[in-house]
Scaffold this active site. Structure first.
Site, PDB file in Angstrom:
ATOM      1  N   GLN A 119       0.861  -1.226   0.017  1.00 14.26           N
ATOM      2  CA  GLN A 119      -0.031   0.130  -0.169  1.00 14.26           C
ATOM      3  C   GLN A 119       0.834   1.431  -0.157  1.00 14.26           C
ATOM      4  OE1 GLN A 119      -2.551  -0.488   3.280  1.00 14.26           O
ATOM      5  NE2 GLN A 119      -3.755  -2.217   2.423  1.00 14.26           N
ATOM      6  N   HIS A 183      -0.804  -0.143   5.682  1.00 15.35           N
ATOM      7  CA  HIS A 183      -1.244   0.890   6.440  1.00 15.35           C
ATOM      8  C   HIS A 183      -0.497   1.966   6.821  1.00 15.35           C
ATOM      9  CE1 HIS A 183      -4.782  -1.654   8.556  1.00 15.35           C
ATOM     10  NE2 HIS A 183      -4.751  -1.762   7.099  1.00 15.35           N
ATOM     11  N   GLU A 279     -14.467   4.396   9.679  1.00 14.81           N
ATOM     12  CA  GLU A 279     -14.858   5.730  10.646  1.00 14.81           C
ATOM     13  C   GLU A 279     -14.789   6.875   9.934  1.00 14.81           C
ATOM     14  OE1 GLU A 279     -13.717   3.782  14.824  1.00 14.81           O
ATOM     15  OE2 GLU A 279     -12.838   5.783  14.237  1.00 14.81           O
ATOM     16  N   TYR A 289      -9.006   7.999  19.629  1.00 18.57           N
ATOM     17  CA  TYR A 289     -10.191   7.611  18.723  1.00 18.57           C
ATOM     18  C   TYR A 289     -10.242   6.136  18.954  1.00 18.57           C
ATOM     19  CZ  TYR A 289     -11.099  12.397  17.557  1.00 18.57           C
ATOM     20  OH  TYR A 289     -11.498  13.588  17.779  1.00 18.57           O
ATOM     21  N   TYR A 300     -10.732  -9.941   9.994  1.00 18.32           N
ATOM     22  CA  TYR A 300     -11.052 -10.480   8.833  1.00 18.32           C
ATOM     23  C   TYR A 300     -11.642 -11.805   8.786  1.00 18.32           C
ATOM     24  CZ  TYR A 300      -9.089  -6.163   6.768  1.00 18.32           C
ATOM     25  OH  TYR A 300      -8.800  -4.886   6.381  1.00 18.32           O
TER      26      TYR A 300
END
Length: 406
Positions: A119, A183, A279, A289, A300
């Site tokens: 990613q 991520h 979110e 948070y 998953y």
């Protein structure tokens, strides 16, 4: 303040809300929620309207979506130049300029090497508030280090000939590095004070996931830094001794969306949940948070995340969440009047959802949701408002859309 009646028929709720907008606005009539698939869990929201809010609809004759070009390769970030052209990053490490007519420039040189595996790559970008005079550009990217990879923030000057970035330097690194490729977060945006907000991911793996709660770590955070990468003046004190001074908020998973509300100046943020639990948050300085302590998603494989709880004292609730996921990525508030009813709405690119999310927000609550361009079958990666007042959206498949009045 004016009072506005908002009817939420699809959500079985009617409420009287005080609008923060100074302008009068028509009542919003909603239909059934746009999400019709079953959720992954039986978790209950913390308040009415936190998920599956009533749907809203824009008349098909009110706007037109046009593919300007299909020749980009994995574009990831987009921002508007003052003259109406668009500056676009491509994941592999290329920076390009695209004209409103769809002409795509050769790659702009001078960008430091990125690690595009997984990613990673050349990610979000933004212009300096004083770009008209200093021509400075800021970008987020995945950087390979001797001990792994990390989210880094770069800065450089777009040369007058627009062929290179001059004086490129790395002003911030989200430590520690980690030998993974997932991520990274990757968005950057300037707040109303002229300081830079950047999002970092917690790097996905079970080994790094807890660092979203560790204030000595730069992983899973929103950081607030100066233009030179130093902790911004006025940052909150987050956590106990040893907390990093650049931290603005903590407890994030993979935050790929950041946007500043054009009226209130509030910073809003979106992040990917696991299986469910995407979110949307209105960021408060120093707030936690919750990830991975609380979440509306599951692993998953189907098992609960951690203790499987969704609320805990001292941890913030999302303003809105999606289950199943839409995979929210780049986002922007629309401040134009070119399309009726869209002013101050939030637009978010949905990856797995393959649509553009439109959210109507009133008094910091989401009161309506629409799915735009779902028939296009595209993974929408980022969206921005152009200097001409139109929306411009890029997709993983290489398209650049202009969304404007007919």
């Amino acid at each position: 303040m004016k009072q506005r009646l908002i009817y939420l028929f699809g959500g079985s709720l009617a409420l009287l809300a005080c609008s923060r907008d100074k302008e009068d606005a028509p009542a919003i009539v909603t239909t059934s929620p746009v999400e019709t698939n079953a959720p992954n869990t039986a978790y209950q929201p913390a308040f009415a309207g936190q998920t599956r809010v009533g749907g809203v609809t824009t008349a098909a004759t009110s706007y037109q979506a046009t593919v300007i070009t299909s020749s980009l390769t994995n574009p990831w970030g987009i921002t508007s130049l003052p003259d109406g052209r668009l500056l676009v990053t491509e994941k592999a490490g290329r920076l390009r300029i695209v004209t409103p007519a769809g002409a795509v420039s050769a790659p702009i040189t001078g960008i430091p090497a990125v690690n595009p595996a997984g990613q990673g790559g050349l990610l979000g970008l933004c212009l300096d508030p004083d770009f008209a005079t200093n021509r400075l550009v800021y970008w987020s990217f995945s950087e390979a280090r001797p001990d792994g990879n990390l989210t880094a923030i770069g800065k450089g000057r777009l040369a007058n000939n627009e062929q290179t970035i001059e004086g490129a330097t790395v002003i911030y690194r989200a430590l520690p590095a980690y030998a993974g490729t997932l991520h990274y977060g990757g968005r950057v945006v300037f707040d109303r004070t002229g300081n830079l907000l950047a999002s970092t991911g917690e790097r996905s793996d079970l080994a790094t996931r807890p660092q979203a709660q560790v204030v000595a770590s730069g992983l899973g955070k929103i950081v607030r830094i100066t233009k030179d990468g130093q902790p911004a003046p006025g940052n909150p004190v987050v956590g106990q001794a040893g907390g990093r001074p650049e931290l603005y908020s903590i407890g994030h998973r993979n935050p790929q969306g950041l946007a500043v509300h054009p009226v209130t100046g509030d910073v809003w943020q979106s992040e990917h949940g696991p299986r469910g639990g995407d979110e949307l948050n209105r960021l408060q300085a120093g707030a936690n948070y919750g990830w991975p302590t609380i979440t509306y998603g599951i692993e998953y494989g189907g098992e609960p995340v951690g203790s499987g709880i969704q609320q805990q004292q001292g941890l913030e609730q999302p303003a809105y969440y999606w289950d199943p996921v839409v995979s929210p990525s780049g986002m922007t508030f629309y401040s134009s009047d070119r399309i009726a009813g869209w002013r101050n709405n939030l637009f978010i690119g949905a990856l797995s959802g393959t649509h553009l999310v439109r959210l109507v927000i009133d008094n910091n609550r989401v009161v309506g949701e629409e799915r735009l361009l779902a028939s296009e079958g595209q993974r929408f990666r980022d969206v921005t408002q152009g200097s001409d007042g139109a929306l411009y959206a890029i997709t993983d498949q290489g398209r650049l859309y202009r969304i404007d009045r007919p």
